[in-house]
Design an enzyme around this catalytic site. Structure first.
Site, short mmCIF file in Angstrom:
data_model
loop_
_atom_site.label_atom_id
_atom_site.label_comp_id
_atom_site.label_asym_id
_atom_site.label_seq_id
_atom_site.Cartn_x
_atom_site.Cartn_y
_atom_site.Cartn_z
N THR A 45 41.50 -42.56 83.84
CA THR A 45 41.05 -41.48 84.73
C THR A 45 39.76 -41.87 85.44
O THR A 45 39.58 -41.58 86.63
CB THR A 45 40.81 -40.19 83.89
OG1 THR A 45 42.02 -39.89 83.21
CG2 THR A 45 40.40 -39.02 84.76
N HIS A 48 40.55 -44.07 88.30
CA HIS A 48 41.06 -43.31 89.46
C HIS A 48 39.90 -42.73 90.25
O HIS A 48 39.88 -42.77 91.48
CB HIS A 48 41.96 -42.15 89.00
CG HIS A 48 43.29 -42.59 88.44
ND1 HIS A 48 44.22 -43.26 89.17
CD2 HIS A 48 43.82 -42.43 87.20
CE1 HIS A 48 45.28 -43.51 88.41
NE2 HIS A 48 45.06 -43.01 87.21
N ASP A 200 55.47 -54.48 76.60
CA ASP A 200 54.49 -54.48 77.69
C ASP A 200 54.82 -55.64 78.62
O ASP A 200 55.50 -56.58 78.21
CB ASP A 200 53.05 -54.58 77.17
CG ASP A 200 52.04 -54.01 78.16
OD1 ASP A 200 51.89 -54.60 79.24
OD2 ASP A 200 51.41 -52.96 77.88
N ARG A 205 48.17 -58.11 76.31
CA ARG A 205 48.33 -56.91 75.49
C ARG A 205 49.41 -57.08 74.43
O ARG A 205 49.29 -56.55 73.32
CB ARG A 205 48.59 -55.72 76.41
CG ARG A 205 47.29 -55.41 77.14
CD ARG A 205 47.26 -54.16 77.89
NE ARG A 205 45.87 -53.76 78.10
CZ ARG A 205 45.49 -52.75 78.87
NH1 ARG A 205 46.40 -52.05 79.51
NH2 ARG A 205 44.23 -52.44 78.98
N ILE A 291 53.74 -34.70 75.88
CA ILE A 291 52.52 -34.59 75.06
C ILE A 291 51.32 -34.64 75.99
O ILE A 291 51.19 -35.54 76.83
CB ILE A 291 52.41 -35.78 74.07
CG1 ILE A 291 53.64 -35.86 73.17
CG2 ILE A 291 51.13 -35.67 73.26
CD1 ILE A 291 53.75 -34.79 72.13
P1 NAD Z 1 47.11 -48.34 80.27
O1 NAD Z 1 47.39 -48.26 81.73
O2 NAD Z 1 45.94 -49.14 79.81
O3 NAD Z 1 48.40 -48.90 79.50
C1 NAD Z 1 49.68 -48.84 80.00
C2 NAD Z 1 50.37 -50.14 79.64
O4 NAD Z 1 51.73 -50.09 80.06
C3 NAD Z 1 49.75 -51.36 80.33
O5 NAD Z 1 49.35 -52.32 79.37
C4 NAD Z 1 50.87 -51.88 81.22
O6 NAD Z 1 50.88 -53.29 81.34
C5 NAD Z 1 52.11 -51.37 80.47
N1 NAD Z 1 53.33 -51.31 81.27
C6 NAD Z 1 53.49 -51.23 82.61
N2 NAD Z 1 54.80 -51.22 82.93
C7 NAD Z 1 55.49 -51.28 81.76
C8 NAD Z 1 56.87 -51.28 81.44
N3 NAD Z 1 57.80 -51.22 82.37
N4 NAD Z 1 57.21 -51.34 80.13
C9 NAD Z 1 56.27 -51.40 79.17
N5 NAD Z 1 54.94 -51.41 79.43
C10 NAD Z 1 54.56 -51.35 80.71
O7 NAD Z 1 47.00 -46.86 79.77
P2 NAD Z 1 46.53 -46.15 78.40
O8 NAD Z 1 45.11 -45.74 78.53
O9 NAD Z 1 46.94 -46.94 77.21
O10 NAD Z 1 47.41 -44.83 78.52
C11 NAD Z 1 48.82 -44.91 78.39
C12 NAD Z 1 49.53 -43.92 79.31
O11 NAD Z 1 49.25 -42.59 78.86
C13 NAD Z 1 49.12 -43.95 80.77
O12 NAD Z 1 50.27 -43.70 81.57
C14 NAD Z 1 48.14 -42.79 80.90
O13 NAD Z 1 48.11 -42.26 82.21
C15 NAD Z 1 48.77 -41.80 79.96
N6 NAD Z 1 47.86 -40.80 79.37
C16 NAD Z 1 48.37 -39.55 79.20
C17 NAD Z 1 47.60 -38.59 78.56
C18 NAD Z 1 48.18 -37.24 78.30
O14 NAD Z 1 47.45 -36.35 77.84
N7 NAD Z 1 49.49 -37.06 78.53
C19 NAD Z 1 46.29 -38.88 78.14
C20 NAD Z 1 45.80 -40.18 78.32
C21 NAD Z 1 46.61 -41.15 78.93
#
Ligand code: NAD
Ligand code: ZN
Length: 349
Positions: A45, A48, A200, A205, A291
């Site tokens: 965030t 962004h 991933d 990672r 979630i």
């Molecule tokens: P991040 O962006 O660091 O991790 C996402 C990972 O997914 C990256 O390592 C990326 O390489 C990998 N990825 C991309 N395409 C992929 C695919 N096709 N298959 C498998 N992996 C793939 O994000 P984060 O901080 O670990 O957060 C994870 C997710 O959760 C993000 O989408 C974030 O926006 C979301 N999020 C949601 C909430 C909520 O309350 N719902 C809160 C925090 C984060």
């Protein structure tokens, strides 16, 4: 005399970038606490907001102090705050709830219809001080590692998602080995999952996930998932799926490899609408659950219990910077060649 101004990382104008500038120390109300910030974690965030993308343009009104992942010490309390004292080591739940909607009134604060985000809708924690309602404060157990305490917010996303369905003895598929996916892998291992397979696209990672105990860490794709199942002698599919990448293809590939009656928790935020094979979901009787955030405060309770029971999050933190070096820290997060990245704002008293 108490300080009246402080250093803070500010989105000053509706354009890309952040500036470290001198701003007033927040003034607290009767129910608030003032916290001297020690460490902060950088979240997607914050990226962004820093880059001022479409999401940020739609959600953020500058000027704003950014950031919501933090640990700090209470230094001042509003007159109606009981139970907390100066010197308490605390983190904060970054979702401020309205207190009056149906769910809030029923005690289901995680489902509040009108949440506001710290560091998004109001001033945040990338600063020397942050003010927060006392009802949003989580007091840490003594002796907790400060960097670990700083990432309780995303750890909470991992715990909330990983424990939304029982994982004891189950085969778990996690898509996305970002910091949250890797923390979810640790939680599932701790909670007794049989196999934790994580996917991933990033070799960095996958390597980190492997070193932190995932049974298999593999590239996404139907073939590699089928290969993983064969390697683990799994015949009927994954019992639990945790989508933590936000990639549409990740969910599309997860659905066909779930066991009948399998359960999927979706945390990843997809950037666009996309199609899934709904008839497969129906005929295989899959459960899919969204979630958001963390349960207030059951997830926080579990987090403290898990850390107290020996779940070690320290290896998830791969980079540490002084707050003044924030630009380099943001670059590292953007590169994806990292786990969690922590900024230091001060030392405990
Ligand atoms: P991040 O962006 O660091 O991790 C996402 C990972 O997914 C990256 O390592 C990326 O390489 C990998 N990825 C991309 N395409 C992929 C695919 N096709 N298959 C498998 N992996 C793939 O994000 P984060 O901080 O670990 O957060 C994870 C997710 O959760 C993000 O989408 C974030 O926006 C979301 N999020 C949601 C909430 C909520 O309350 N719902 C809160 C925090 C984060
Ligand atoms: Zn509410």
């Amino acid at each position: 005399m108490a300080k009246t101004t402080m250093r803070a990382l500010v989105k000053a104008h509706a354009e890309a970038g952040l500036v470290l500038s001198e701003v007033p120390v927040p003034v607290i109300g009767r129910d608030d606490v003032l916290i001297r910030v020690l460490r902060t974690g950088i979240c997607g965030t914050d990226l962004h907001i820093e880059s001022w993308d479409d999401w940020a343009r739609d959600h953020v009104r500058p000027p704003l102090v950014v950031g919501h992942e933090f640990v700090g010490e209470i230094v001042d309390l509003g007159e109606d705050v009981k139970e907390l004292v100066s010197g308490d080591l605390v983190s904060g739940e970054g979702h401020l709830v309205c207190g009056r909607c149906r769910n809030c009134m029923a005690g289901r604060r995680v489902l509040c219809a009108h949440t506001r985000g710290v560091g998004v809708d109001c001033d945040g924690a990338f600063a020397e001080y942050v003010a927060l309602p006392a009802s949003n404060v989580w007091r840490h157990d003594p002796g907790i590692d400060l960097d670990v305490a700083a990432i309780f917010d995303p750890f909470g996303n991992a715990v909330h998602t990983a424990l939304s369905f029982p994982v004891l003895g189950e085969d778990v598929l996690i898509t996305g080995a970002g910091p949250i996916g890797i923390m979810a892998s640790l939680v599932c291992q701790h909670a007794g999952a049989r196999n934790v397979v994580i996917t991933d696209v990033s070799p960095y990672r996958l390597d980190l996930a492997r070193r932190l105990g995932a049974t298999l860490a593999i590239e996404p794709g139907a073939d590699s998932l089928a290969g993983a199942m064969a390697k683990l002698s799994m015949r009927e599919g994954f019992d639990i799926g945790l989508e933590m990448s936000g990639a549409s293809s990740a969910l599309q590939q997860m659905i066909p490899v779930m066991a009948h009656g399998g359960r999927i928790a979706l945390l990843g935020l997809a950037k666009e609408e996309f199609g899934v094979d709904w008839s497969h979901v129906v005929t295989n009787m899959l459960t899919i659950r969204g979630i958001y955030g963390r349960e207030m405060f059951e997830t926080w309770y579990w987090m403290s219990v898990l850390v107290g029971a020996g779940l070690d999050l320290a290896p998830v933190i791969t980079h540490r910077f002084a707050a003044t070096d924030f630009a380099r820290a943001f670059d590292v997060v953007r590169s994806g060649e990292c786990g969690k990245v922590v900024l230091s704002w001060g030392e405990p008293s």
